[in-house]
Design a protein around this motif. Structure first.
Motif, PDB file in Angstrom:
ATOM      1  N   LYS A 114      38.247  65.104  76.327  1.00  0.00           N
ATOM      2  CA  LYS A 114      37.120  65.845  76.896  1.00  0.00           C
ATOM      3  C   LYS A 114      36.543  66.851  75.907  1.00  0.00           C
ATOM      4  CE  LYS A 114      35.510  68.264  80.982  1.00  0.00           C
ATOM      5  NZ  LYS A 114      35.813  68.657  82.351  1.00  0.00           N
ATOM      6  N   TYR A 115      37.388  67.444  75.084  1.00  0.00           N
ATOM      7  CA  TYR A 115      36.964  68.450  74.111  1.00  0.00           C
ATOM      8  C   TYR A 115      37.378  68.008  72.709  1.00  0.00           C
ATOM      9  CZ  TYR A 115      36.581  71.099  78.427  1.00  0.00           C
ATOM     10  OH  TYR A 115      36.263  71.502  79.696  1.00  0.00           O
ATOM     11  N   PRO A 116      36.607  67.074  72.114  1.00  0.00           N
ATOM     12  CA  PRO A 116      36.990  66.512  70.818  1.00  0.00           C
ATOM     13  C   PRO A 116      36.596  67.377  69.628  1.00  0.00           C
ATOM     14  CG  PRO A 116      34.970  65.504  71.572  1.00  0.00           C
ATOM     15  CD  PRO A 116      35.438  66.413  72.680  1.00  0.00           C
ATOM     16  N   CYS A 117      37.215  67.078  68.517  1.00  0.00           N
ATOM     17  CA  CYS A 117      36.832  67.629  67.221  1.00  0.00           C
ATOM     18  C   CYS A 117      36.592  66.427  66.314  1.00  0.00           C
ATOM     19  CB  CYS A 117      37.933  68.515  66.654  1.00  0.00           C
ATOM     20  SG  CYS A 117      37.506  69.237  65.060  1.00  0.00           S
ATOM     21  N   ILE A 118      35.437  66.393  65.696  1.00  0.00           N
ATOM     22  CA  ILE A 118      35.064  65.280  64.827  1.00  0.00           C
ATOM     23  C   ILE A 118      34.922  65.819  63.409  1.00  0.00           C
ATOM     24  CG2 ILE A 118      33.293  63.562  64.315  1.00  0.00           C
ATOM     25  CD1 ILE A 118      32.613  63.628  67.322  1.00  0.00           C
ATOM     26  N   VAL A 119      35.501  65.094  62.453  1.00  0.00           N
ATOM     27  CA  VAL A 119      35.493  65.542  61.063  1.00  0.00           C
ATOM     28  C   VAL A 119      34.871  64.471  60.179  1.00  0.00           C
ATOM     29  CG1 VAL A 119      36.929  66.246  59.111  1.00  0.00           C
ATOM     30  CG2 VAL A 119      37.568  66.916  61.434  1.00  0.00           C
ATOM     31  N   ALA A 120      33.963  64.892  59.289  1.00  0.00           N
ATOM     32  CA  ALA A 120      33.432  64.003  58.252  1.00  0.00           C
ATOM     33  C   ALA A 120      34.122  64.408  56.953  1.00  0.00           C
ATOM     34  CB  ALA A 120      31.924  64.165  58.127  1.00  0.00           C
ATOM     35  N   LEU A 156      33.852  67.609  54.721  1.00  0.00           N
ATOM     36  CA  LEU A 156      32.442  67.866  54.428  1.00  0.00           C
ATOM     37  C   LEU A 156      31.753  68.565  55.588  1.00  0.00           C
ATOM     38  CD1 LEU A 156      31.523  64.389  52.908  1.00  0.00           C
ATOM     39  CD2 LEU A 156      32.368  66.420  51.712  1.00  0.00           C
ATOM     40  N   ALA A 157      32.178  68.224  56.807  1.00  0.00           N
ATOM     41  CA  ALA A 157      31.590  68.806  58.015  1.00  0.00           C
ATOM     42  C   ALA A 157      32.523  68.543  59.184  1.00  0.00           C
ATOM     43  CB  ALA A 157      30.220  68.195  58.290  1.00  0.00           C
ATOM     44  N   TRP A 158      32.417  69.372  60.199  1.00  0.00           N
ATOM     45  CA  TRP A 158      33.167  69.131  61.435  1.00  0.00           C
ATOM     46  C   TRP A 158      32.390  69.730  62.596  1.00  0.00           C
ATOM     47  CZ3 TRP A 158      34.492  73.254  64.418  1.00  0.00           C
ATOM     48  CH2 TRP A 158      34.640  74.500  63.807  1.00  0.00           C
ATOM     49  N   GLY A 159      32.702  69.223  63.761  1.00  0.00           N
ATOM     50  CA  GLY A 159      32.106  69.739  64.981  1.00  0.00           C
ATOM     51  C   GLY A 159      33.090  69.574  66.121  1.00  0.00           C
ATOM     52  N   SER A 160      33.004  70.466  67.091  1.00  0.00           N
ATOM     53  CA  SER A 160      33.929  70.370  68.217  1.00  0.00           C
ATOM     54  C   SER A 160      33.275  70.858  69.503  1.00  0.00           C
ATOM     55  CB  SER A 160      35.190  71.202  67.943  1.00  0.00           C
ATOM     56  OG  SER A 160      34.866  72.581  67.883  1.00  0.00           O
ATOM     57  N   LEU A 161      33.833  70.394  70.588  1.00  0.00           N
ATOM     58  CA  LEU A 161      33.502  70.896  71.913  1.00  0.00           C
ATOM     59  C   LEU A 161      34.735  71.627  72.415  1.00  0.00           C
ATOM     60  CD1 LEU A 161      31.836  67.747  73.545  1.00  0.00           C
ATOM     61  CD2 LEU A 161      30.703  69.670  72.406  1.00  0.00           C
ATOM     62  N   ILE A 177      27.468  65.088  71.733  1.00  0.00           N
ATOM     63  CA  ILE A 177      26.651  65.047  72.951  1.00  0.00           C
ATOM     64  C   ILE A 177      26.960  63.782  73.755  1.00  0.00           C
ATOM     65  CG2 ILE A 177      24.285  64.760  73.797  1.00  0.00           C
ATOM     66  CD1 ILE A 177      23.455  66.672  71.503  1.00  0.00           C
ATOM     67  N   GLU A 178      27.080  62.654  73.064  1.00  0.00           N
ATOM     68  CA  GLU A 178      27.415  61.403  73.758  1.00  0.00           C
ATOM     69  C   GLU A 178      28.776  61.511  74.438  1.00  0.00           C
ATOM     70  OE1 GLU A 178      27.007  58.158  70.985  1.00  0.00           O
ATOM     71  OE2 GLU A 178      24.876  58.566  70.696  1.00  0.00           O
ATOM     72  N   ARG A 179      29.736  62.075  73.749  1.00  0.00           N
ATOM     73  CA  ARG A 179      31.072  62.223  74.344  1.00  0.00           C
ATOM     74  C   ARG A 179      31.058  63.210  75.504  1.00  0.00           C
ATOM     75  NH1 ARG A 179      35.703  61.789  69.708  1.00  0.00           N
ATOM     76  NH2 ARG A 179      34.732  60.132  68.489  1.00  0.00           N
ATOM     77  N   ALA A 180      30.297  64.277  75.378  1.00  0.00           N
ATOM     78  CA  ALA A 180      30.195  65.249  76.469  1.00  0.00           C
ATOM     79  C   ALA A 180      29.640  64.578  77.710  1.00  0.00           C
ATOM     80  CB  ALA A 180      29.310  66.427  76.047  1.00  0.00           C
TER      81      ALA A 180
END
Length: 122
Positions: free
Chosen positions: A14-20, A27-32, A69-72
């Motif tokens: 439900k609250y992922p963290c994605i890493v490039a 290089l980049a990351w984002g999380s919910l 956003i898609e995962r949310a």
């Protein structure tokens, strides 16, 4: 791009963290993350994005935002909040990070609100 992973047990489906990453370098990351433990905010989360200054402008942040956003949406999250750091020029300027996925997300939410209005409200 990696799938979600656990850091100190704070991330989940439900609250992922994605890493490039490339060659082992982030290089980049984002999380919910969960906005509040109160049940009333179960459909609300906070989004965080980081893009390394040497890789800005490549679109990595946009790709990560779209995926989050898609995962949310798949996890019944309907409200995404973000805080903006005052010293970060890129985060203060939405043209740098808003993308079609985010616009679509906002349009869908706007349409849902319109559909909830009674005929006298319209």
């Amino acid at each position: 791009m990696n799938d979600s992973f656990n850091i100190n047990g704070s991330f989940s489906i439900k609250y992922p963290c994605i890493v490039a990453e490339k060659d082992g370098k982030v290089l980049a990351w984002g999380s919910l993350t969960q906005y509040s433990q109160r049940k009333a905010y179960d459909g609300t989360c906070e989004i965080s994005i980081y893009v390394d200054e040497n890789t800005r402008g490549l679109g990595l942040g946009k790709v990560i935002i779209k995926e989050l956003i898609e995962r949310a949406s798949k996890n019944n999250i309907h409200v995404i909040l973000s805080r903006v750091a005052g010293e970060n020029e890129a985060s203060k300027n939405p043209e740098h990070w808003i993308n079609d996925g985010l616009r679509q997300y906002f349009e869908e939410r706007k349409q849902k609100l319109e559909n909830l209005k009674t005929p006298k409200d319209k």
